[in-house]
Design a protein around this motif. Structure first.
Motif, PDB file in Angstrom:
ATOM      1  N   TRP A 105       0.815  -1.209   0.000  1.00 56.71           N
ATOM      2  CA  TRP A 105       0.000   0.000   0.000  1.00 56.71           C
ATOM      3  C   TRP A 105       0.857   1.270   0.000  1.00 56.71           C
ATOM      4  CZ3 TRP A 105      -4.002   2.121  -1.639  1.00 56.71           C
ATOM      5  CH2 TRP A 105      -4.620   3.224  -1.035  1.00 56.71           C
ATOM      6  N   ASP A 106       1.906   1.302   0.788  1.00 53.44           N
ATOM      7  CA  ASP A 106       2.772   2.481   0.839  1.00 53.44           C
ATOM      8  C   ASP A 106       3.462   2.737  -0.508  1.00 53.44           C
ATOM      9  OD1 ASP A 106       2.144   3.202   3.391  1.00 53.44           O
ATOM     10  OD2 ASP A 106       3.887   2.258   4.320  1.00 53.44           O
TER      11      ASP A 106
ATOM     12  N   ASN B  68      -8.482   6.265  -0.620  1.00 48.60           N
ATOM     13  CA  ASN B  68      -9.405   5.723   0.373  1.00 48.60           C
ATOM     14  C   ASN B  68      -8.622   4.731   1.233  1.00 48.60           C
ATOM     15  OD1 ASN B  68     -11.389   4.207   1.799  1.00 48.60           O
ATOM     16  ND2 ASN B  68     -12.918   4.727   0.243  1.00 48.60           N
ATOM     17  N   GLU B  69      -8.217   5.188   2.404  1.00 51.80           N
ATOM     18  CA  GLU B  69      -7.396   4.355   3.281  1.00 51.80           C
ATOM     19  C   GLU B  69      -8.160   3.138   3.786  1.00 51.80           C
ATOM     20  OE1 GLU B  69      -4.307   4.488   4.072  1.00 51.80           O
ATOM     21  OE2 GLU B  69      -3.617   6.484   3.477  1.00 51.80           O
ATOM     22  N   ALA B  70      -9.450   3.297   3.994  1.00 53.91           N
ATOM     23  CA  ALA B  70     -10.247   2.183   4.518  1.00 53.91           C
ATOM     24  C   ALA B  70     -10.321   1.033   3.514  1.00 53.91           C
ATOM     25  CB  ALA B  70     -11.649   2.662   4.879  1.00 53.91           C
TER      26      ALA B  70
ATOM     27  N   ARG C 281      -6.971  -1.067  -6.492  1.00 54.91           N
ATOM     28  CA  ARG C 281      -7.249  -1.569  -5.152  1.00 54.91           C
ATOM     29  C   ARG C 281      -6.210  -2.597  -4.741  1.00 54.91           C
ATOM     30  NH1 ARG C 281     -13.058  -3.282  -3.251  1.00 54.91           N
ATOM     31  NH2 ARG C 281     -11.833  -3.162  -1.325  1.00 54.91           N
ATOM     32  N   VAL C 282      -5.867  -2.582  -3.465  1.00 55.67           N
ATOM     33  CA  VAL C 282      -4.963  -3.562  -2.879  1.00 55.67           C
ATOM     34  C   VAL C 282      -5.808  -4.512  -2.037  1.00 55.67           C
ATOM     35  CG1 VAL C 282      -3.050  -3.914  -1.281  1.00 55.67           C
ATOM     36  CG2 VAL C 282      -3.016  -1.983  -2.872  1.00 55.67           C
ATOM     37  N   LEU C 283      -5.708  -5.804  -2.323  1.00 54.15           N
ATOM     38  CA  LEU C 283      -6.558  -6.803  -1.667  1.00 54.15           C
ATOM     39  C   LEU C 283      -5.736  -7.974  -1.164  1.00 54.15           C
ATOM     40  CD1 LEU C 283      -9.473  -6.976  -4.278  1.00 54.15           C
ATOM     41  CD2 LEU C 283      -9.512  -5.781  -2.086  1.00 54.15           C
TER      42      LEU C 283
END
Length: 449
Positions: free
Chosen positions: A74-75, A101-103, A116-118
Motif C-alpha cells: 500500500w505504501d 481511500n485508506e479504509a 485496489r490492494v486486496l
C-alpha cells in the motif's frame, strides 16, 4: 489526464522485465529474494492504469493476506502516485488529482481508473466485477482455486492482463503456471504468455560477497529455493541440483590444462515440432557453448556437423540414433566416422543403469560432481541439466524420468542437456593417448623378441 512522471527508475533486470510485461497478457515472474519484483509490479500496474483509454478502469494488486498487502504494498502505491496529489495547474496553482481511500486501500486516478490492494484470504471481495489488470504477488501462497474461479472470469470482458509473481516454494500451483507459461512462450514468443526467471547469481543485485555469506548461513535447500529459484530444492531425487550446475559454470580450464584430454562432439538432431538440433563440444573436463539450430533437414545438419568436425578435430562423434539416422547416413557417405547412440539401448554398465539414457545422464552428473566445467552464460543449458529426477527400479538400477515429463515442466525438450550427455556415450581415447599406447606396444614387442 495530466502527464505523470512516476518517481521510479528501473534497474536491471527490471529494465528487461517491463517490456515483457507490456507485450504479453499473462506473465509469470520468478525471482530471488530482494530483487525488487514488488516495486516492479506496482509501477507496471500504475503505468497501465494511467494509460488506459477505456472508462472506469479497474486494477487489483492481490497478496496472499490483506494485512500483508497493506504492510508491504500500500505504501508503494501512495509513494509512486504522490506527484498526482500536488500537480501544478496552468495558472501555477497546486491541485490534488488523486483520491485515496485508506479504509478500502484504493486509489482513484484522474482518468477514473481505480486501483485496489486486496488479500487473497478474502477472495469474495473481488467477485462480481471486472478487471483491466491484476497482479498476484507470492502466488505460491494463494489458494489454487482463486485464479480459476475468481480472477480469470474478471479478465474476460475487457481482455485484462495478469502477472503472477513469486519465489519458489516447491512444485505447487506457482510451479505449474510457470511451466505452462514457459511452454506457451517457447511455442510462440509473441503470444499471450511469457515466463521469466531471475536468480541471485545472475542479477548482480546482491553483492557477490554478501551472497556468499548468505549461502554459508542458510540451509542448502532454502538457499537454492530462495536465491537460486529452484522449484526442486525440497526434492531429494534431482539428479543434478542447480547449485552443482552453478558451481560448474564458475569453472574454466585453459588449453594447457586440457592438453591430451580427448575431444568429443555430441549431436542431438531435432525430433519434431519445436525441438532443436544441438551440437556441443567437450574436451575432458571442459564443455563449450552449444550450437543450437532449428528447421534444418538432414543434409543441412550433416553439413554443419561436418564443419564442426573439421574445425574441432574431435576424437569421437556421438549422434543420437533416435532421430539422427538420416544425419548419420549422410555423414558416413561423406567419409566421416560417427557413432550412433540409441538412448533406449543397453548401457555399458548394465548392473548400474536401467538403459543407455540413464547411463548418459548419470555419467554426466558424475563428471559435473568431479570437476566438470560448463559454459558460464548458458542459462538454458543450466536449467535443463537441473530438471531431471531419477529413481531406482526393482533391480536397483538407476532410471531417469521420461523425457515427456521433463518437457512438460520446461515447456520444451532438454535438447541442450541431451547433446552434452551424448559426449559420455563411451570412454574415448585422444590421439595423443593412442599414440602413446602404440609406442608402448611396439616397445614391449621389441624387448620380447
Amino acid at each position: 489526464m495530466p502527464s505523470l512522471l512516476i518517481p521510479y527508475t528501473p534497474r536491471f533486470p527490471q529494465t528487461e522485465i517491463h517490456p515483457q510485461l507490456e507485450s504479453h497478457r499473462f506473465c509469470v515472474l520468478v525471482t530471488h529474494r530482494q530483487m525488487g519484483k514488488t516495486v516492479c509490479a506496482v509501477n507496471h500496474l500504475l503505468k497501465q492504469a494511467c494509460m488506459l483509454n477505456l472508462p472506469n478502469g479497474r486494477y487489483f494488486y492481490v497478496a496472499p493476506f490483506l494485512k500483508q498487502a497493506e504492510m508491504l504494498v500500500w505504501d508503494y502505491f501512495k509513494r509512486f502516485t504522490a506527484p498526482l496529489a500536488a500537480m501544478p495547474t496552468a495558472s501555477g496553482q497546486i491541485k490534488n488529482l488523486l483520491q485515496i481511500n485508506e479504509a478500502k486501500l484504493s486509489l482513484r486516478l484522474p482518468n477514473g481508473a481505480v486501483v485496489r490492494v486486496l488479500g487473497a484470504d478474502r477472495p469474495d471481495a473481488m467477485r462480481g466485477t471486472y478487471a483491466d489488470g491484476i497482479v498476484l504477488d507470492e502466488y505460491a501462497q494463494i489458494k489454487p482455486n482463486v485464479f480459476n474461479e475468481i480472477i480469470r472470469p474478471m479478465l474476460t470482458s475487457r481482455k485484462g492482463w495478469c502477472v503472477f509473481l513469486g519465489t519458489p516454494k516447491g512444485q505447487d500451483q506457482f510451479y505449474d503456471v510457470y511451466c505452462h507459461a514457459a511452454k506457451e512462450f517457447a511455442a510462440n514468443p509473441h503470444g499471450e504468455w511469457w515466463a521469466g526467471m531471475y536468480r541471485a547469481d545472475q542479477t548482480g543485485i546482491i553483492a557477490q560477497d554478501e551472497l556468499a555469506r548468505i549461502q554459508t548461513e542458510t540451509p542448502e535447500n532454502l538457499f537454492r529455493q530462495e536465491y537460486l529459484c529452484d522449484f526442486t530444492a525440497s526434492r531429494t531425487d534431482v539428479l543434478i541440483p542447480i547449485d552443482l550446475v552453478l558451481a560448474a559454470q564458475k569453472r574454466f580450464y585453459n588449453e594447457y590444462e586440457l592438453r591430451g584430454a580427448p575431444k568429443i562432439l555430441g549431436v542431438d538432431p531435432a525430433r519434431f515440432g519445436d525441438d532443436r538440433s544441438v551440437i556441443i563440444r567437450r574436451q575432458g573436463l571442459q564443455s563449450f557453448a552449444p550450437r543450437v539450430l532449428a528447421k534444418l533437414d538432414n543434409v543441412q545438419l550433416a553439413g554443419l556437423v561436418a564443419q564442426e568436425i573439421k574445425d574441432f578435430r574431435p576424437d569421437a562423434v556421438f549422434v543420437d540414433a533416435g532421430q539422427g539416422a538420416g544425419v548419420i547416413d549422410v555423414l558416413r557417405s561423406l567419409g566421416y566416422e560417427v557413432t550412433e547412440v540409441p538412448f533406449g539401448g543397453a548401457p555399458l554398465q548394465a548392473g548400474r543403469y536401467r538403459n543407455k539414457r540413464a547411463e548418459l545422464w548419470g555419467e554426466m552428473a558424475e563428471w559435473i560432481r568431479h570437476g566438470g566445467a560448463l559454459p558460464e552464460q548458458e542459462t538454458t543449458l543450466a536449467n535443463e541439466l537441473a530438471s531431471a529426477v531419477y529413481d531406482f527400479d526393482e533391480a536397483g538400477k538407476m532410471r531417469l524420468e521420461a523425457k515427456d515429463k521433463i518437457k512438460a515442466r520446461l515447456g520444451k525438450s532438454p535438447d541442450l542437456a541431451d547433446a552434452l550427455a551424448l559426449t559420455f556415450a563411451a570412454p574415448v581415447a585422444s590421439r595423443e593417448q593412442r599414440s602413446i599406447w602404440e609406442q608402448k606396444t611396439t616397445y614391449e614387442v621389441e624387448w620380447s623378441v
